[in-house]
Scaffold this motif. Structure first.
Motif, mmCIF file in Angstrom:
data_model
loop_
_atom_site.group_PDB
_atom_site.id
_atom_site.type_symbol
_atom_site.label_atom_id
_atom_site.label_comp_id
_atom_site.label_asym_id
_atom_site.label_seq_id
_atom_site.Cartn_x
_atom_site.Cartn_y
_atom_site.Cartn_z
ATOM 1 N N UNK A 320 0.820 -1.230 0.000
ATOM 2 C CA UNK A 320 0.000 0.000 0.000
ATOM 3 C C UNK A 320 0.845 1.266 0.000
ATOM 4 N N UNK A 321 1.979 1.224 0.716
ATOM 5 C CA UNK A 321 2.882 2.372 0.723
ATOM 6 C C UNK A 321 3.449 2.626 -0.667
ATOM 7 N N UNK A 322 3.793 1.560 -1.376
ATOM 8 C CA UNK A 322 4.320 1.707 -2.726
ATOM 9 C C UNK A 322 3.258 2.255 -3.690
ATOM 10 N N UNK A 323 2.019 1.807 -3.541
ATOM 11 C CA UNK A 323 0.938 2.354 -4.363
ATOM 12 C C UNK A 323 0.849 3.863 -4.158
ATOM 13 N N UNK A 324 0.916 4.291 -2.905
ATOM 14 C CA UNK A 324 0.849 5.719 -2.596
ATOM 15 C C UNK A 324 2.008 6.485 -3.217
ATOM 16 N N UNK A 325 3.200 5.874 -3.226
ATOM 17 C CA UNK A 325 4.384 6.528 -3.795
ATOM 18 C C UNK A 325 4.300 6.632 -5.314
ATOM 19 N N UNK A 326 3.750 5.598 -5.956
ATOM 20 C CA UNK A 326 3.788 5.498 -7.418
ATOM 21 C C UNK A 326 2.584 6.168 -8.075
ATOM 22 N N UNK A 327 1.419 6.124 -7.428
ATOM 23 C CA UNK A 327 0.195 6.629 -8.050
ATOM 24 C C UNK A 327 0.283 8.118 -8.352
#
Length: 456
Positions: A320-327
């Motif tokens: 979820x943290x990576x989704x937040x970083x990439x989105x």
């Protein structure tokens, strides 16, 4: 968080967790029960285990859209009633097909995205991350508790009793919803937590987001398939009765969390996210490979299980943290909607193909399937770029026109450490993606008036 936000966060976390607890309690014991039902085959048993994932994947985004029109609480209550009905159908069924129907109905109560939208209605932007963290933490605890409670309750009331208990948990969730959860002053669209139809194309064309969608798909396919084989291995190889397997799961999960915490600290604080990510996927490849070809002692299998669950927990916490970083800055909610649907579709595929693999090759067949999925995932993970360590901030900019929004976005992006700024005039909000080690959120407050600094 203020008192209302704290009450909202913990009550919604409770509703989410009661539902997840009911879903996961059957994982350690279901295959033993289902093999005695009319029409049972390894494939239909696997389908029953994963069936709820299909309806979850298909319906959770539509549930969120419907809640914009008829109300968050009403849609959550409808979902919990469907979940309870599905639990009762599964409890009363003497055939595997009845249980499959019950699990499909359980999944039809796809309220996850709606709960997060209600959380957004009840929290300020500056408090929302803490509220989301509270919900995420309780979901993790519910999963761990479910693996321990499942075998204990099975010894007492059996799997039908667990389904009845699950129905009661759903009704308890409705009680919390109307008795504890505050009523939002208004229902609003939140691009940070909700899907926006016009942004789907943009999200689905983003190759880095697609890598992460495959990651959560693979993670939950592996997990669900593993619970078709792992309980049988503990019983047939190590001689541990299914009602006492919680004695293994409890220390395994505790030790895995002890590994996860420092790994997440290294990934985030030391900015080694890709290294930790790829290492965790490699472990998720190695552990089922070992279990597919080797039957060791209790101590050796426990060590493999600790490593497996440690890698699982690292992925569950970091994705979820990576989704937040990439989105994209204004498309986080849409990206999370696609991501969550991928997760539930992984549960469905993992259960169905895992069941077929068990019928084809026993526990070795299941773990081989898990290893193949992990091998594909490892290739995809190894070629991913190092993610930017970005944070997202929302800033109210008031009622502005399109031209002013464009100028404001350009000025915000000119600030050192800002990766992206999107100003949505219709929402009166600026979505800012930035490096938290370079710029502080206080630097953005001068833009809150909705006019660029050059003209102020």
């Amino acid at each position: 968080m203020n008192k209302l936000e704290t009450r909202a966060a913990f009550s919604l976390a409770g509703i989410f967790s009661l539902r997840m607890l009911g879903l996961f309690m059957i994982y350690p014991v279901f295959t033993f029960y289902a093999q005695h039902l009319t029409g049972s085959t390894p494939t239909t048993v696997g389908l029953a285990l994963g069936a709820y994932g299909l309806t979850q994947a298909l319906l959770q985004i539509p549930f969120g859209f419907a809640s914009d029109r008829i109300g968050r609480k009403r849609m959550i209550a409808i979902g919990l009633v469907l979940f309870a009905i599905g639990s009762v159908v599964a409890a009363l069924s003497n055939s595997i097909y009845g249980v499959i129907l019950g699990r499909i109905l359980q999944g039809a109560g796809a309220v996850g995205s709606t709960i997060l939208a209600l959380n957004a209605d009840l929290t300020r932007e500056e408090s929302r991350t803490k509220a989301m963290a509270t919900i995420g933490m309780t979901i993790g605890l519910a999963f761990a508790l479910a693996l321990v409670l499942g075998p204990v309750l099975n010894a007492w009331v059996g799997v039908p009793g667990i389904f009845w208990f699950t129905a009661l948990l759903a009704l308890a969730g409705i009680g919390v919803l109307y008795g504890v959860t505050p009523r939002p002053p208004a229902t609003r669209s939140h691009r940070d937590t909700e899907a926006v139809p016009e942004l789907f194309g943009r999200v689905l064309r983003n190759t880095e987001l697609l890598r992460l969608d495959f990651a959560i798909f693979a993670l939950h396919a592996i997990l669900t398939a593993s619970f078709i084989a792992l309980p049988h291995m503990l019983r047939d190889v190590l001689g541990i009765h299914q009602n006492y397997q919680w004695i293994i799961y409890l220390p395994v999960l505790a030790l895995s969390v002890g590994i996860m915490i420092p790994a997440i600290i290294v990934a985030e604080a030391k900015r080694r996210m890709k290294s930790v990510f790829v290492a965790a996927v490699a472990v998720l490849l190695a552990t089922p490979t070992v279990l597919a070809i080797y039957r060791g002692s209790l101590a050796e299998i426990v060590i493999v299980m600790v490593l497996f669950f440690a890698a699982f927990n690292i992925m569950e916490a970091s994705l979820p943290s990576l989704i937040s970083k990439v989105a994209p800055a204004d498309a986080k909610g849409t990206a999370m909607g696609v991501y969550s649907s991928s997760q539930f579709f992984g549960i469905f595929i993992g259960g169905t193909i895992g069941g077929w693999a068990y019928g084809f090759g026993g526990t070795s067949g299941v773990f081989t399937f898990c290893a193949v999925v992990a091998a594909i995932w490892l290739v995809i993970a190894a070629t991913m770029p190092q993610p930017r360590f970005a944070r997202t901030h929302m800033l109210h900019v008031g009622d502005i026109d399109d031209a002013t929004a464009g100028r404001l976005a350009a000025e915000i992006e000119a600030v050192e450490g800002v990766f992206e700024a999107v100003v949505v005039p219709a929402d009166g909000v600026a979505y800012i993606k930035f490096d938290g080690k370079v710029v502080d959120t206080e630097r953005f407050e001068r833009f809150a008036s909705g006019t660029a600094s050059a003209s102020s």
